[in-house]
Motif scaffolding. Structure first.
Motif, PDB file in Angstrom:
ATOM      1  N   GLU A 145       0.844  -1.197   0.000  1.00 16.44           N
ATOM      2  CA  GLU A 145       0.000   0.000   0.000  1.00 16.44           C
ATOM      3  C   GLU A 145       0.878   1.245   0.000  1.00 16.44           C
ATOM      4  OE1 GLU A 145      -3.999   0.663   2.274  1.00 16.44           O
ATOM      5  OE2 GLU A 145      -2.386   1.484   3.513  1.00 16.44           O
ATOM      6  N   THR A 146       0.598   2.148  -0.926  1.00 20.96           N
ATOM      7  CA  THR A 146       1.351   3.397  -1.007  1.00 20.96           C
ATOM      8  C   THR A 146       0.391   4.579  -1.072  1.00 20.96           C
ATOM      9  OG1 THR A 146       1.454   3.258  -3.431  1.00 20.96           O
ATOM     10  CG2 THR A 146       3.309   2.319  -2.180  1.00 20.96           C
ATOM     11  N   LEU A 147       0.862   5.715  -0.586  1.00 18.45           N
ATOM     12  CA  LEU A 147       0.086   6.949  -0.648  1.00 18.45           C
ATOM     13  C   LEU A 147       0.382   7.636  -1.977  1.00 18.45           C
ATOM     14  CD1 LEU A 147      -1.777   8.931   0.915  1.00 18.45           C
ATOM     15  CD2 LEU A 147       0.305  10.064   1.712  1.00 18.45           C
ATOM     16  N   THR A 148      -0.655   7.929  -2.720  1.00 16.89           N
ATOM     17  CA  THR A 148      -0.489   8.458  -4.070  1.00 16.89           C
ATOM     18  C   THR A 148      -1.243   9.773  -4.229  1.00 16.89           C
ATOM     19  OG1 THR A 148      -0.348   6.209  -4.947  1.00 16.89           O
ATOM     20  CG2 THR A 148      -0.808   7.966  -6.528  1.00 16.89           C
ATOM     21  N   ALA A 149      -0.637  10.705  -4.963  1.00 13.92           N
ATOM     22  CA  ALA A 149      -1.301  11.950  -5.319  1.00 13.92           C
ATOM     23  C   ALA A 149      -1.782  11.847  -6.760  1.00 13.92           C
ATOM     24  CB  ALA A 149      -0.354  13.132  -5.161  1.00 13.92           C
ATOM     25  N   THR A 150      -3.062  12.091  -6.981  1.00 13.16           N
ATOM     26  CA  THR A 150      -3.650  11.967  -8.314  1.00 13.16           C
ATOM     27  C   THR A 150      -4.141  13.331  -8.796  1.00 13.16           C
ATOM     28  OG1 THR A 150      -4.367   9.701  -7.827  1.00 13.16           O
ATOM     29  CG2 THR A 150      -5.421  10.819  -9.695  1.00 13.16           C
ATOM     30  N   PHE A 151      -3.666  13.753  -9.947  1.00 12.85           N
ATOM     31  CA  PHE A 151      -4.068  15.032 -10.528  1.00 12.85           C
ATOM     32  C   PHE A 151      -5.535  14.982 -10.943  1.00 12.85           C
ATOM     33  CE2 PHE A 151      -4.977  17.121 -14.607  1.00 12.85           C
ATOM     34  CZ  PHE A 151      -4.777  18.448 -14.264  1.00 12.85           C
ATOM     35  N   PHE A 152      -6.267  16.104 -10.711  1.00 13.32           N
ATOM     36  CA  PHE A 152      -7.652  16.151 -11.180  1.00 13.32           C
ATOM     37  C   PHE A 152      -8.015  17.430 -11.915  1.00 13.32           C
ATOM     38  CE2 PHE A 152      -7.934  17.676  -6.748  1.00 13.32           C
ATOM     39  CZ  PHE A 152      -8.641  18.857  -6.903  1.00 13.32           C
ATOM     40  N   GLU A 153      -7.289  18.532 -11.719  1.00 17.68           N
ATOM     41  CA  GLU A 153      -7.714  19.768 -12.391  1.00 17.68           C
ATOM     42  C   GLU A 153      -6.598  20.806 -12.349  1.00 17.68           C
ATOM     43  OE1 GLU A 153     -11.998  21.299 -12.282  1.00 17.68           O
ATOM     44  OE2 GLU A 153     -10.993  22.626 -10.865  1.00 17.68           O
ATOM     45  N   GLU A 154      -6.568  21.656 -13.403  1.00 17.62           N
ATOM     46  CA  GLU A 154      -5.571  22.731 -13.435  1.00 17.62           C
ATOM     47  C   GLU A 154      -6.118  23.920 -14.205  1.00 17.62           C
ATOM     48  OE1 GLU A 154      -0.775  23.114 -14.060  1.00 17.62           O
ATOM     49  OE2 GLU A 154      -1.852  21.734 -15.375  1.00 17.62           O
ATOM     50  N   SER A 155      -5.781  25.112 -13.739  1.00 19.04           N
ATOM     51  CA  SER A 155      -6.133  26.352 -14.433  1.00 19.04           C
ATOM     52  C   SER A 155      -4.909  27.253 -14.425  1.00 19.04           C
ATOM     53  CB  SER A 155      -7.314  27.047 -13.741  1.00 19.04           C
ATOM     54  OG  SER A 155      -7.576  28.314 -14.333  1.00 19.04           O
ATOM     55  N   LYS A 156      -4.252  27.377 -15.570  1.00 16.74           N
ATOM     56  CA  LYS A 156      -3.019  28.166 -15.648  1.00 16.74           C
ATOM     57  C   LYS A 156      -3.290  29.631 -15.969  1.00 16.74           C
ATOM     58  CE  LYS A 156       0.265  24.536 -16.892  1.00 16.74           C
ATOM     59  NZ  LYS A 156       1.343  24.130 -17.834  1.00 16.74           N
ATOM     60  N   ASN A 157      -4.334  29.888 -16.734  1.00 16.51           N
ATOM     61  CA  ASN A 157      -4.658  31.255 -17.145  1.00 16.51           C
ATOM     62  C   ASN A 157      -6.108  31.558 -16.790  1.00 16.51           C
ATOM     63  OD1 ASN A 157      -2.083  31.895 -18.670  1.00 16.51           O
ATOM     64  ND2 ASN A 157      -2.777  30.072 -19.794  1.00 16.51           N
ATOM     65  N   PRO A 158      -6.390  31.835 -15.530  1.00 17.29           N
ATOM     66  CA  PRO A 158      -7.783  32.030 -15.083  1.00 17.29           C
ATOM     67  C   PRO A 158      -8.431  33.244 -15.747  1.00 17.29           C
ATOM     68  CG  PRO A 158      -6.242  32.782 -13.397  1.00 17.29           C
ATOM     69  CD  PRO A 158      -5.417  32.080 -14.440  1.00 17.29           C
ATOM     70  N   GLN A 159      -9.704  33.096 -16.064  1.00 19.94           N
ATOM     71  CA  GLN A 159     -10.448  34.165 -16.717  1.00 19.94           C
ATOM     72  C   GLN A 159     -11.598  34.680 -15.862  1.00 19.94           C
ATOM     73  OE1 GLN A 159      -9.365  35.341 -19.797  1.00 19.94           O
ATOM     74  NE2 GLN A 159      -7.679  33.936 -19.331  1.00 19.94           N
ATOM     75  N   GLN A 160     -11.839  34.069 -14.720  1.00 25.99           N
ATOM     76  CA  GLN A 160     -12.937  34.506 -13.872  1.00 25.99           C
ATOM     77  C   GLN A 160     -12.536  34.423 -12.403  1.00 25.99           C
ATOM     78  OE1 GLN A 160     -16.170  31.810 -14.696  1.00 25.99           O
ATOM     79  NE2 GLN A 160     -15.346  30.194 -13.406  1.00 25.99           N
ATOM     80  N   PHE A 161     -13.204  35.229 -11.596  1.00 27.06           N
ATOM     81  CA  PHE A 161     -12.963  35.250 -10.156  1.00 27.06           C
ATOM     82  C   PHE A 161     -13.782  34.155  -9.485  1.00 27.06           C
ATOM     83  CE2 PHE A 161     -11.587  39.425 -11.409  1.00 27.06           C
ATOM     84  CZ  PHE A 161     -10.582  39.767 -10.500  1.00 27.06           C
TER      85      PHE A 161
END
Length: 336
Positions: A145-161
């Motif tokens: 058993e290992t602890l894993t980080a899984t990517f789910f979302e990214e926003s590099k150039n946000p357009q809204q607050f």
């Protein structure tokens, strides 16, 4: 006769399908105990902090400035762990804070890569932020058993607050610890941001999506967000002409709605509960259209004879003083 036979068979089939659906439906599990889940989440988060290192890109004026890469430290590795920055006197600086919610006290960690040079948002403002999100989970491979980080979302150039009153609690608890930076417009229509606050938040699931999960995020998953705070949008939630952050009576940058019995089943002591609630009616000023409960709306009280709202800085105190910066605003405390 044939038509009757057809409808009879159809009715029996439909009843059978509904019966099977009801019998085969998964049993709904009640939410886990908040305190027990917090203990599990903190174990995972602290293991991650102690077994991963970071690399931060320093590239002022470009989109990848303050980007973060996480790397698992190999056995015998000498890279500094994220946890090694705990309470550091220099950046990066790993800090922890307590958040009271669901009748328990959460501990959450956040890493300050850069504080920023501009304004701090309150937890009831809007923020323009680039971010990357991962969730933590335990995976078993070959009985290990290992602890894993899984990517789910990214926003590099946000357009809204993002309105922090509508995001997960962990965002509202973290962003007020950072400041915005500066920005400049480029000839191609893009914007370059500099000296902005940047960090990483490590959130127990109770400050995230808890038992509901969200899209590809499973229930009860601790969250890791790296982020950059570019700009703030001040919000007036109750439309009374006073921005939310200006209704922060004790000036701590945080305003809470303790009438929300899901988040606060047991109201806190009065000194805390009414810290930003002038008339003590249970509705904080930033959501109360009549802060002093005098039967006249705040908006009416700060509208001049010309029908124009009086700027916040010019609202007189009870004694009419508009020059004393420490004055008590008329809309905040009823004048007798």
């Amino acid at each position: 006769m044939n038509k009757f036979k057809y409808y009879f068979i159809l009715l029996i089939t439909t009843v059978s399908l509904f019966s099977c659906s009801k019998d085969d439906a998964a049993e709904i599990q009640p939410p886990r105990d908040y305190a027990e889940q917090l203990a599990t989440d903190l174990t995972d988060i602290e293991e991650y902090l102690k077994n991963y290192s970071i690399t931060v890109t320093s590239h002022p004026g470009f989109a990848d400035d303050q980007d973060v890469t996480f790397t698992k430290i190999p056995t015998g590795g000498t890279q500094p762990s994220i946890y090694s920055y705990l309470n550091s006197t220099t950046f990066p600086k790993l800090l922890s804070k307590e958040v009271k919610l669901h009748d328990i006290t959460y501990t959450m960690y956040y890493l300050v890569l850069r504080e920023g040079v501009g304004e701090k948002p309150s937890n009831v403002d809007g923020v323009l932020s680039a971010y990357r999100g991962d969730y933590l989970s335990r995976q078993k491979v070959a009985e290990v058993e290992t602890l894993t980080a899984t990517f789910f979302e990214e926003s590099k150039n946000p357009q809204q607050f993002f309105n922090l009153t509508s995001t997960i609690t962990g965002w509202g608890e973290t962003f007020p610890e950072f400041k915005t930076g500066t920005y400049s417009s480029n000839a191609d229509g893009t914007v370059s941001y500099n000296d902005f606050g940047a960090g990483i938040m490590f959130l127990p699931s109770g400050l995230g999506y808890y038992d509901s999960g969200n899209a590809s995020i499973p229930a009860y998953a601790p969250l890791v967000f790296s982020f950059k705070l570019f700009a703030i949008s001040r919000i007036d939630s109750d439309g009374d002409g006073i921005m939310n952050f200006q209704e922060d009576l004790n000036g701590d940058g945080y305003l809470y709605n303790y009438s929300n019995t899901i988040n606060y089943p047991t109201p806190p002591a009065d000194a805390i509960r009414y810290a930003d609630d002038t008339d003590k009616d249970g509705i904080p000023n930033f959501l109360d259209t009549d802060d002093d409960a005098d039967g006249v709306s705040t908006k009416t009280e700060i509208t001049g004879a010309n029908g124009v709202l009086i700027p916040f800085a010019d609202i007189p105190s009870c004694d009419g003083n508009t020059t004393n910066p420490a004055r008590i605003k008329r809309h905040l405390v009823k004048c007798n």
